[in-house]
Design a protein around this motif. Structure first.
Motif, PDB file in Angstrom:
ATOM      1  N   ASN A  76      69.124  49.336  54.272  1.00  0.00           N
ATOM      2  CA  ASN A  76      69.716  48.669  55.443  1.00  0.00           C
ATOM      3  C   ASN A  76      71.102  49.235  55.747  1.00  0.00           C
ATOM      4  O   ASN A  76      71.751  49.781  54.872  1.00  0.00           O
ATOM      5  CB  ASN A  76      69.814  47.157  55.196  1.00  0.00           C
ATOM      6  CG  ASN A  76      68.449  46.520  55.099  1.00  0.00           C
ATOM      7  OD1 ASN A  76      67.503  46.973  55.743  1.00  0.00           O
ATOM      8  ND2 ASN A  76      68.341  45.482  54.291  1.00  0.00           N
ATOM      9  N   GLY A  77      71.507  49.079  56.969  1.00  0.00           N
ATOM     10  CA  GLY A  77      72.844  49.499  57.364  1.00  0.00           C
ATOM     11  C   GLY A  77      72.962  50.972  57.709  1.00  0.00           C
ATOM     12  O   GLY A  77      74.050  51.443  58.020  1.00  0.00           O
ATOM     13  N   VAL A  78      71.863  51.713  57.658  1.00  0.00           N
ATOM     14  CA  VAL A  78      71.905  53.135  58.032  1.00  0.00           C
ATOM     15  C   VAL A  78      71.782  53.216  59.550  1.00  0.00           C
ATOM     16  O   VAL A  78      70.932  52.574  60.158  1.00  0.00           O
ATOM     17  CB  VAL A  78      70.780  53.931  57.345  1.00  0.00           C
ATOM     18  CG1 VAL A  78      70.760  55.370  57.820  1.00  0.00           C
ATOM     19  CG2 VAL A  78      70.954  53.858  55.837  1.00  0.00           C
ATOM     20  N   HIS A  79      72.674  54.011  60.156  1.00  0.00           N
ATOM     21  CA  HIS A  79      72.709  54.088  61.621  1.00  0.00           C
ATOM     22  C   HIS A  79      72.893  55.542  62.063  1.00  0.00           C
ATOM     23  O   HIS A  79      73.801  56.219  61.592  1.00  0.00           O
ATOM     24  CB  HIS A  79      73.863  53.234  62.168  1.00  0.00           C
ATOM     25  CG  HIS A  79      73.919  53.209  63.651  1.00  0.00           C
ATOM     26  ND1 HIS A  79      73.114  52.391  64.403  1.00  0.00           N
ATOM     27  CD2 HIS A  79      74.672  53.920  64.521  1.00  0.00           C
ATOM     28  CE1 HIS A  79      73.369  52.598  65.687  1.00  0.00           C
ATOM     29  NE2 HIS A  79      74.317  53.524  65.781  1.00  0.00           N
ATOM     30  N   TYR A  80      72.011  55.978  62.956  1.00  0.00           N
ATOM     31  CA  TYR A  80      72.079  57.325  63.529  1.00  0.00           C
ATOM     32  C   TYR A  80      72.776  57.234  64.883  1.00  0.00           C
ATOM     33  O   TYR A  80      72.395  56.419  65.727  1.00  0.00           O
ATOM     34  CB  TYR A  80      70.672  57.907  63.714  1.00  0.00           C
ATOM     35  CG  TYR A  80      69.982  58.219  62.409  1.00  0.00           C
ATOM     36  CD1 TYR A  80      69.905  59.522  61.948  1.00  0.00           C
ATOM     37  CD2 TYR A  80      69.412  57.207  61.635  1.00  0.00           C
ATOM     38  CE1 TYR A  80      69.274  59.813  60.745  1.00  0.00           C
ATOM     39  CE2 TYR A  80      68.787  57.486  60.433  1.00  0.00           C
ATOM     40  CZ  TYR A  80      68.722  58.790  59.998  1.00  0.00           C
ATOM     41  OH  TYR A  80      68.108  59.074  58.805  1.00  0.00           O
ATOM     42  N   ASP A  81      73.781  58.062  65.069  1.00  0.00           N
ATOM     43  CA  ASP A  81      74.545  58.063  66.313  1.00  0.00           C
ATOM     44  C   ASP A  81      74.579  59.481  66.864  1.00  0.00           C
ATOM     45  O   ASP A  81      75.140  60.382  66.232  1.00  0.00           O
ATOM     46  CB  ASP A  81      75.964  57.545  66.060  1.00  0.00           C
ATOM     47  CG  ASP A  81      76.775  57.417  67.329  1.00  0.00           C
ATOM     48  OD1 ASP A  81      76.202  57.067  68.380  1.00  0.00           O
ATOM     49  OD2 ASP A  81      77.990  57.671  67.275  1.00  0.00           O
ATOM     50  N   VAL A  82      73.973  59.681  68.036  1.00  0.00           N
ATOM     51  CA  VAL A  82      73.945  61.006  68.662  1.00  0.00           C
ATOM     52  C   VAL A  82      75.248  61.208  69.414  1.00  0.00           C
ATOM     53  O   VAL A  82      75.642  60.378  70.229  1.00  0.00           O
ATOM     54  CB  VAL A  82      72.735  61.139  69.607  1.00  0.00           C
ATOM     55  CG1 VAL A  82      72.789  62.458  70.373  1.00  0.00           C
ATOM     56  CG2 VAL A  82      71.443  61.029  68.815  1.00  0.00           C
ATOM     57  N   GLU A  83      75.916  62.317  69.127  1.00  0.00           N
ATOM     58  CA  GLU A  83      77.193  62.624  69.767  1.00  0.00           C
ATOM     59  C   GLU A  83      77.049  63.632  70.902  1.00  0.00           C
ATOM     60  O   GLU A  83      77.864  63.659  71.811  1.00  0.00           O
ATOM     61  CB  GLU A  83      78.186  63.122  68.717  1.00  0.00           C
ATOM     62  CG  GLU A  83      78.503  62.051  67.685  1.00  0.00           C
ATOM     63  CD  GLU A  83      79.418  62.531  66.583  1.00  0.00           C
ATOM     64  OE1 GLU A  83      79.753  63.733  66.526  1.00  0.00           O
ATOM     65  OE2 GLU A  83      79.793  61.698  65.740  1.00  0.00           O
ATOM     66  N   SER A  84      76.038  64.476  70.820  1.00  0.00           N
ATOM     67  CA  SER A  84      75.790  65.416  71.919  1.00  0.00           C
ATOM     68  C   SER A  84      74.321  65.801  71.917  1.00  0.00           C
ATOM     69  O   SER A  84      73.637  65.701  70.894  1.00  0.00           O
ATOM     70  CB  SER A  84      76.672  66.661  71.798  1.00  0.00           C
ATOM     71  OG  SER A  84      76.282  67.440  70.699  1.00  0.00           O
ATOM     72  N   LEU A  85      73.853  66.226  73.077  1.00  0.00           N
ATOM     73  CA  LEU A  85      72.485  66.693  73.162  1.00  0.00           C
ATOM     74  C   LEU A  85      72.400  67.816  74.175  1.00  0.00           C
ATOM     75  O   LEU A  85      73.271  67.973  75.034  1.00  0.00           O
ATOM     76  CB  LEU A  85      71.509  65.568  73.489  1.00  0.00           C
ATOM     77  CG  LEU A  85      71.628  64.848  74.823  1.00  0.00           C
ATOM     78  CD1 LEU A  85      70.677  65.444  75.839  1.00  0.00           C
ATOM     79  CD2 LEU A  85      71.273  63.388  74.620  1.00  0.00           C
ATOM     80  N   ASP A  86      71.351  68.594  74.039  1.00  0.00           N
ATOM     81  CA  ASP A  86      71.115  69.720  74.924  1.00  0.00           C
ATOM     82  C   ASP A  86      69.624  69.779  75.191  1.00  0.00           C
ATOM     83  O   ASP A  86      68.819  69.408  74.333  1.00  0.00           O
ATOM     84  CB  ASP A  86      71.597  71.012  74.246  1.00  0.00           C
ATOM     85  CG  ASP A  86      71.600  72.198  75.189  1.00  0.00           C
ATOM     86  OD1 ASP A  86      71.768  71.991  76.411  1.00  0.00           O
ATOM     87  OD2 ASP A  86      71.436  73.326  74.715  1.00  0.00           O
ATOM     88  N   ALA A  87      69.249  70.225  76.371  1.00  0.00           N
ATOM     89  CA  ALA A  87      67.839  70.339  76.726  1.00  0.00           C
ATOM     90  C   ALA A  87      67.599  71.615  77.507  1.00  0.00           C
ATOM     91  O   ALA A  87      68.422  72.015  78.333  1.00  0.00           O
ATOM     92  CB  ALA A  87      67.414  69.129  77.554  1.00  0.00           C
TER      93      ALA A  87
END
Length: 172
Positions: A76-87
């Motif tokens: 518990n408490g694990v969090h993924y945070d995307v800071e940038s993306l490209d496509a």
């Protein structure tokens, strides 16, 4: 392939950018809530005769359910945070698994609905709550392909427009 039916550069950029934004938002929300990830993958579509390739830190994972087990094992408490993306558009006229009687196929090709898209997300995974919790950078690359079922005349309710055909996660 009729070149006049292909999406123009503006359409490719707009559709791939919107697809990446929408996908990343819903996917990582599901990952963070440890929700069932199955509906994000080609494995759920009878149109695709192959399973998604899933590689996590160089290790192949057989199914989306097995990947979810790895996420759940992080606790518990694990969090993924995307800071940038490209496509980027990989193929403007993707046809693998496409039904012969695709509803308005020429329009779907012209408006970018038949593209395959490479999406790269870079961010941080935080292991626990609070500013002192350990963090690690990650890079994740997806190949998204059209969900042919979502393009039917009467698509199933809640069908995702894009599905994961390939995924490569790497903790940095």
């Amino acid at each position: 392939m009729n070149k006049s039916n292909l999406p123009d550069a503006h359409t490719e950029g707009q559709v791939s950018g919107e697809a990446a934004d929408n996908f990343v938002s819903t996917y990582y929300q599901a990952v963070n809530s440890k929700a069932n990830l199955q509906s994000f993958y080609v494995n759920t579509s009878p149109r695709y005769t192959i399973s998604a390739d899933i590689s996590i830190n160089g290790q192949l994972v057989a199914t989306p359910a097995d990947y979810l087990k790895l996420i759940e094992a992080q606790g518990n408490g694990v969090h993924y945070d995307v800071e940038s993306l490209d496509a980027h558009v990989m193929n403007p006229s993707f046809k693998f698994g496409m039904p012969e009687n695709l509803h308005d196929a020429a329009k779907a090709e012209r408006n970018g609905s038949r593209m395959s898209i490479v999406v790269t997300a870079v961010g941080r995974v935080q292991f626990g709550k609070g500013k002192d919790a350990p963090q690690k950078m990650f890079n994740e690359t997806f190949v998204l392909v059209p969900n042919w079922d979502a393009m039917a005349r009467n698509p199933p309710r809640g069908a995702k427009k894009w599905l994961i055909m390939s995924q490569n996660f790497r903790a940095l």
